[in-house]
Write a protein that holds these residues in place. Structure first.
Motif, short mmCIF file in Angstrom:
data_model
loop_
_atom_site.label_atom_id
_atom_site.label_comp_id
_atom_site.label_asym_id
_atom_site.label_seq_id
_atom_site.Cartn_x
_atom_site.Cartn_y
_atom_site.Cartn_z
N GLN A 121 0.82 -1.22 0.00
CA GLN A 121 0.00 0.00 0.00
C GLN A 121 0.85 1.26 0.00
OE1 GLN A 121 -2.45 -0.77 3.45
NE2 GLN A 121 -4.13 -1.57 2.22
N GLN A 122 2.12 1.16 0.41
CA GLN A 122 3.02 2.31 0.41
C GLN A 122 3.84 2.40 -0.88
OE1 GLN A 122 5.36 2.94 3.92
NE2 GLN A 122 3.69 2.44 5.30
N GLY A 123 3.50 1.55 -1.86
CA GLY A 123 4.18 1.62 -3.15
C GLY A 123 5.21 0.54 -3.37
N GLY A 124 5.25 -0.45 -2.48
CA GLY A 124 6.23 -1.52 -2.62
C GLY A 124 6.05 -2.35 -3.88
N ASP A 125 4.81 -2.38 -4.41
CA ASP A 125 4.58 -3.15 -5.62
C ASP A 125 5.29 -2.52 -6.82
OD1 ASP A 125 2.85 -0.98 -5.29
OD2 ASP A 125 1.36 -1.80 -6.65
N LEU A 126 5.59 -1.21 -6.72
CA LEU A 126 6.35 -0.55 -7.78
C LEU A 126 7.85 -0.82 -7.64
CD1 LEU A 126 4.61 2.95 -7.79
CD2 LEU A 126 4.34 1.14 -9.49
N PHE A 127 8.30 -1.01 -6.41
CA PHE A 127 9.73 -1.19 -6.16
C PHE A 127 10.18 -2.62 -6.42
CE2 PHE A 127 13.08 -2.30 -3.03
CZ PHE A 127 14.12 -1.59 -3.61
N PHE A 128 9.40 -3.60 -5.94
CA PHE A 128 9.80 -5.00 -6.11
C PHE A 128 9.45 -5.48 -7.51
CE2 PHE A 128 9.61 -4.98 -1.44
CZ PHE A 128 10.82 -5.60 -1.16
N GLY A 129 10.47 -5.97 -8.21
CA GLY A 129 10.24 -6.48 -9.56
C GLY A 129 11.47 -6.32 -10.42
N GLU A 130 11.28 -6.48 -11.70
CA GLU A 130 12.38 -6.36 -12.65
C GLU A 130 12.12 -5.17 -13.57
OE1 GLU A 130 14.25 -10.69 -13.39
OE2 GLU A 130 12.31 -10.38 -14.35
N THR A 131 13.15 -4.55 -14.14
CA THR A 131 14.55 -4.95 -14.14
C THR A 131 15.24 -4.41 -12.90
OG1 THR A 131 14.57 -4.90 -16.55
CG2 THR A 131 16.71 -4.76 -15.45
N SER A 132 16.02 -5.27 -12.20
CA SER A 132 16.72 -4.85 -10.99
C SER A 132 17.78 -3.80 -11.33
CB SER A 132 17.40 -6.05 -10.33
OG SER A 132 16.44 -6.98 -9.90
N PHE A 133 17.88 -2.80 -10.44
CA PHE A 133 18.87 -1.75 -10.66
C PHE A 133 20.25 -2.26 -10.27
CE2 PHE A 133 21.29 2.08 -9.72
CZ PHE A 133 20.99 2.87 -10.82
N ASP A 134 21.21 -2.09 -11.16
CA ASP A 134 22.59 -2.49 -10.93
C ASP A 134 23.33 -1.33 -10.28
OD1 ASP A 134 25.18 -3.38 -10.95
OD2 ASP A 134 25.24 -3.83 -13.10
N THR A 135 23.84 -1.52 -9.05
CA THR A 135 24.50 -0.43 -8.33
C THR A 135 25.75 0.05 -9.06
OG1 THR A 135 25.62 -2.08 -6.95
CG2 THR A 135 23.62 -1.07 -6.07
N GLN A 136 26.30 -0.75 -9.96
CA GLN A 136 27.45 -0.30 -10.73
C GLN A 136 27.10 0.89 -11.62
OE1 GLN A 136 30.72 -1.46 -10.46
NE2 GLN A 136 29.82 -2.47 -8.67
N GLU A 157 20.51 7.27 -20.75
CA GLU A 157 20.75 5.87 -21.13
C GLU A 157 20.13 4.92 -20.11
OE1 GLU A 157 24.89 5.21 -21.68
OE2 GLU A 157 25.12 6.76 -23.21
N LEU A 158 20.12 5.33 -18.85
CA LEU A 158 19.57 4.45 -17.81
C LEU A 158 18.06 4.32 -17.93
CD1 LEU A 158 21.60 5.35 -14.58
CD2 LEU A 158 22.06 3.62 -16.32
N ALA A 159 17.39 5.40 -18.36
CA ALA A 159 15.93 5.33 -18.53
C ALA A 159 15.57 4.27 -19.57
CB ALA A 159 15.38 6.69 -18.95
N LYS A 160 16.35 4.19 -20.64
CA LYS A 160 16.09 3.18 -21.67
C LYS A 160 16.33 1.78 -21.13
CE LYS A 160 17.64 6.53 -25.12
NZ LYS A 160 18.77 6.93 -25.99
N LYS A 161 17.24 1.66 -20.19
CA LYS A 161 17.60 0.35 -19.65
C LYS A 161 16.60 -0.14 -18.60
CE LYS A 161 21.43 -1.96 -17.21
NZ LYS A 161 22.81 -1.79 -16.68
N TYR A 162 16.07 0.77 -17.78
CA TYR A 162 15.28 0.34 -16.62
C TYR A 162 13.79 0.68 -16.66
CZ TYR A 162 19.77 -0.55 -14.34
OH TYR A 162 21.01 -1.04 -14.02
N ASN A 163 13.36 1.51 -17.58
CA ASN A 163 11.97 1.98 -17.52
C ASN A 163 10.98 1.12 -18.28
OD1 ASN A 163 12.96 4.00 -15.95
ND2 ASN A 163 12.02 5.67 -17.08
#
Length: 517
Positions: A222-237, A433-439
């Motif tokens: 309910q706090q938005g976790g459904d948006l956070f958990f999932g793919e594509t996982s963010f690579d900290t590199q 470039e990251l938006a194309k990769k993760y969005n």
């Protein structure tokens, strides 16, 4: 005028500051030292780049210049080739992507400091945890693992054991746990259709316990976790990128809409810190940090954070500097930060505090004790008399010793001290470039779909078995009915039965025999 040895007070102070702020390696200039309210031009207050992984604090009352100090540090780190991560809770840091328009007061300030003012823009990535515009930050449930998930949910020891069993089952059966619907589905399966399977392999699982875990998952959802958990996982590199000019990217996480969602923020912080600590290599004393993180309005974290998050932050602060990562907390008062964390912070930039109440005055006295003793200031008095854009600064030198405490006229940011317009933000994201990769939304087959298929197969097999049983029962009934009908058809009429009995036949035959004679 008081004499310090053979020098007067001002010369002695300048000598101490210049000596304490002269470093062999690279450094960042924050501004010029001040004494008795006067700015001492060219008496610069510097911070060695080498010790920027020793963490820090930027504190002060609202409107005293904390955010601008954060902006200055981020700009200079970027210019030195060090990537930066900013937690932007107030939403006023996106202007880093555009150069400052300049102002006569800025020129006047820099003339007093003794360094030129050069407006610049910096390479910026806008990240988001929610539905706001930006590069989407995600992580899978599997990446968190049972320990972190249990800490986030705040479950009991028994419930944590069940979560460990759930993860073990998914590992054993190659069921990917990617998002919250996967997690909820496997919990329901464990006490529903798969109850017998779980009990045979892992022992009995209580329905009450899985119900309690499900309720906590729904709270995060309910706090938005459904948006956070999932793919594509963010690579900290991807936080460590350098642009073509050798400048580190400034990654800004927009958090303006999650101040009232502490569970989601705790979830993200735990994930990010744990991922960085587990994946970054040991750096040792490399001479420069690998990444510097700034957490604006940090008091919101410590006020609302779960015990698990607080414990994790305390552990990370103590350990993560060996990975070349610096953590900087931006808050209103140093007392907002737990003592265990405060004791680990090397750089302290303290803007003015206001003494409106007895509690405020007590807090100021405690704050003053966090800074090195100096013969040039009454620290408690200075804390309440600093102007906007002025701060007390104490850092660590290259040998890890505190530099002399200096009231400092802080330099102005080189970038815009305002937010991007909607069109500027759109253009920035369009070039990312990251938006194309993760969005792009990805929902590949995972535990949810695989368990549904398993349940459907089981239901189909059960329906087939029941249909077969019903068919056999029907055939048995039909067979029984047929045999019964045959018996009825062969059963003779009583009159016929009497007439065809052997006695009657013999009597009739006897009569016929006599008649023939």
């Amino acid at each position: 005028m008081q004499i310090f040895g053979w020098m007067n007070k001002t010369d002695a102070f300048k000598s101490q500051i210049n000596e304490g702020n002269s470093f062999k390696g690279d450094f960042i200039t924050l501004g010029a030292a001040m004494l008795d309210g006067e700015t001492l031009t060219n008496t610069l207050v510097n911070v060695p780049l080498k010790t920027m992984n020793r963490h820090g604090l930027i504190a002060g009352a609202t409107g005293t210049g904390k955010t601008k100090t954060l902006q200055v540090l981020a700009e200079n780190l970027s210019e030195k080739g060090v990537p930066v991560l900013l937690m932007d809770i107030k939403g006023d840091l996106s202007g880093l992507a555009k150069p400052s328009p300049g102002h006569p007061k800025i020129d006047e300030r820099h003339e007093k400091i003794g360094i030129p003012f050069n407006p610049k823009s910096f390479p910026v990535e806008i990240l988001t945890l929610s539905e706001q515009d930006g590069v989407r930050l995600r992580a899978t449930v599997s990446e968190f693992g049972p320990v972190l998930i249990s800490r986030i949910l705040g479950v009991t020891e028994t419930q944590a054991g069940i979560i460990s069993v759930i993860f073990k089952y998914c590992d054993d059966h190659k069921l990917p746990l990617l998002d919250l619907k996967d997690f909820k589905k496997i919990l329901q399966y464990a006490t529903g259709e798969g109850k017998t399977e779980f009990q045979e392999a892992y022992g009995r699982i209580s329905t009450a316990s899985t119900g309690a875990i499900l309720r906590k998952i729904i709270e995060i959802e309910q706090q938005g976790g459904d948006l956070f958990f999932g793919e594509t996982s963010f690579d900290t590199q991807d936080l460590l990128r350098i642009d073509d000019n050798g400048r580190g990217y400034i990654n800004i996480i927009r958090l303006t809409d999650i101040q009232d969602r502490p569970k989601l923020f705790s979830t993200f912080m735990l994930s990010l810190l744990a991922e960085i600590y587990s994946t970054f290599p040991e750096q040792g004393d490399s001479g420069r940090p690998e990444l510097v993180m700034f957490i604006d309005e940090a008091h919101l974290i410590f006020d609302e954070a779960s015990d698990a998050l607080l414990n994790q932050i305390e552990s990370i602060v103590k350990l993560i500097r060996s990975k070349g990562v610096g953590l900087y907390f931006v808050t209103q008062n140093p007392t907002d930060v737990p003592e265990e964390v405060l004791g680990q912070l090397g750089l302290k930039v303290q803007h003015a505090l206001r003494a409106f109440t007895a509690k405020d005055r007590k807090a100021i006295k405690l704050t003053a004790q966090n800074y090195p003793v100096t013969e040039f200031y009454d620290t408690t008095e200075v804390l309440t008399s600093l102007g906007i854009g002025e701060a007390l600064v104490s850092a660590l030198n290259e040998k890890g010793k505190p530099t002399p405490l200096a009231a400092t006229m802080m330099r102005a940011p080189m970038s815009r001290m305002d937010i991007l317009t909607p069109s500027e933000l759109s253009n920035l994201l369009a070039e990312s470039e990251l938006a194309k990769k993760y969005n792009e939304d990805v929902d590949r087959e995972s535990a949810y779909e695989m368990l549904n298929e398993k349940i459907e197969r089981a239901e189909a097999e059960e329906a087939k078995r029941k249909a077969e049983e019903e068919r056999k029962a029907l055939e048995k009934a039909e067979s029984k009915k047929s045999r019964s009908s045959t018996r009825r058809s062969t059963r003779q009429n009583p009159v016929v039965k009497v007439l065809s009995s052997p006695t009657v036949i013999r009597s009739v035959l006897g009569i016929l025999t006599k008649m023939l004679k």
